[in-house]
Motif scaffolding. Structure first.
Motif, PDB file in Angstrom:
ATOM      1  N   TYR A 185      64.288  52.787  58.439  1.00 34.23           N
ATOM      2  CA  TYR A 185      63.403  53.465  57.409  1.00 34.23           C
ATOM      3  C   TYR A 185      62.997  53.084  56.315  1.00 34.23           C
ATOM      4  N   ILE A 223      60.812  49.843  57.236  1.00 33.44           N
ATOM      5  CA  ILE A 223      59.191  50.150  57.118  1.00 33.44           C
ATOM      6  C   ILE A 223      58.710  50.361  55.813  1.00 33.44           C
ATOM      7  N   SER A 266      58.052  47.189  54.290  1.00 32.17           N
ATOM      8  CA  SER A 266      56.913  46.545  54.712  1.00 32.17           C
ATOM      9  C   SER A 266      55.358  47.205  54.092  1.00 32.17           C
ATOM     10  N   THR A 301      59.062  45.389  61.992  1.00 31.01           N
ATOM     11  CA  THR A 301      58.564  46.536  62.536  1.00 31.01           C
ATOM     12  C   THR A 301      57.824  46.433  63.648  1.00 31.01           C
TER      13      THR A 301
END
Length: 282
Positions: A28, A31, A34, A254
């Motif tokens: 998590y 992501i 990112s 990712t």
């Protein structure tokens, strides 16, 4: 007694949920990072949720050249080629080898099985120099087949050992019945043995895919031309001497994770299917 069972179940489910959250948190955060602009990434007050989500890091790595004339997509295709070839070859060779070990008796059979376990105990880093010299003598240095052969060697011991158990669990009577009905050895292998061993083949394929997809040391050692690098090696381009492009690192990580998830989703139904699912078909 019933209340104690309920409490135990709730406690176990709660513990399982905590473990799942603990394991999922790094994914998590990857992501989430990112999707953050650089000012949020380097802020002294970390935010678990991006205040101003952005896709600029994904646009940078997908549209820009990591090196002159080579994009992230090129490295992605290199990794797909190496991983796909490793999965297909390891699955085919391991299945044939496991069938031979489980169904036939030959000299040094036990020694061969022991060697499968011994090989897995050797640290991979200890094999870099010997394999490098071997790859050079074969004329495969700086080629993707050198990585495919190397990853194939890493995957086969585990795959053969695991598939041997699946093949041995298939009753010989099924094959004998097929032979009585006039089926050839090839037909028996394709229609009887292969469907029953498929769950084990899927499990070994996942191991082979992850091994080939994530490996860095040998890819960095055996490949010299930058346009032939795989994704794990391409990730090193985001780490500079003075700073690190963490937004690009997390976006690339990712994208590096997505194919693994897709592959697992595609094969997980087959993986959890029963071992003898094909035996009850008419």
């Amino acid at each position: 007694m019933k209340r104690a069972a309920v409490v135990k179940r709730v406690a176990l489910n709660g513990a399982g949920l905590l473990v799942a959250l603990f394991a999922a948190f790094p994914v998590y955060w990857m992501i989430s990072t990112s999707l953050k602009p650089n000012r949020e990434i380097f802020s002294t007050t970390p935010r678990p949720v991006p205040a101003n989500p952005t896709l600029e890091h994904y646009r940078e790595i997908l549209t820009g050249d990591l090196i002159p004339g080579v994009t992230f997509v090129d490295f992605f295709l290199n990794s797909v080629l190496v991983a796909a070839a490793t999965v297909l070859l390891s699955g085919l060779v391991a299945l044939l080898a496991a069938t031979a070990v489980a169904r036939f008796r030959f000299r040094l059979r036990t020694s061969f099985l022991i060697m499968l376990l011994v090989v897995q105990m050797i640290p991979l880093e200890a094999l870099v120099i010997p394999l490098f010299l071997m790859i050079q003598r074969l004329g495969l240095y700086n080629t993707l087949p050198s990585l495919i052969l190397t990853y194939l060697g890493f995957s086969l011991p585990f795959a053969v050992w695991m598939l041997r158990g699946f093949v041995a669990a298939v009753p010989k009577e099924l094959e004998e019945a097929a032979a009585i009905d006039g089926a050839s050895r090839a037909q028996t292998f394709r229609r009887i043995l292969f469907p029953l061993v498929a769950p084990g083949l899927v499990a070994t394929s996942i191991f082979s895919f992850i091994t080939a997809w994530n490996e860095l040391i040998f890819a960095l050692t055996f490949i010299n031309d930058q346009d032939r690098y795989t994704l794990p090696v391409a990730m090193t381009f985001f780490f500079g001497r003075d700073d690190t492009a963490w937004g690009s690192v997390m976006a690339a990580s990712t994208l590096l994770t997505v194919p693994v998830i897709i592959f697992f989703v595609l094969v997980q139904r087959r993986m959890v299917s029963g071992l003898v699912a094909g035996a009850v078909k008419g």
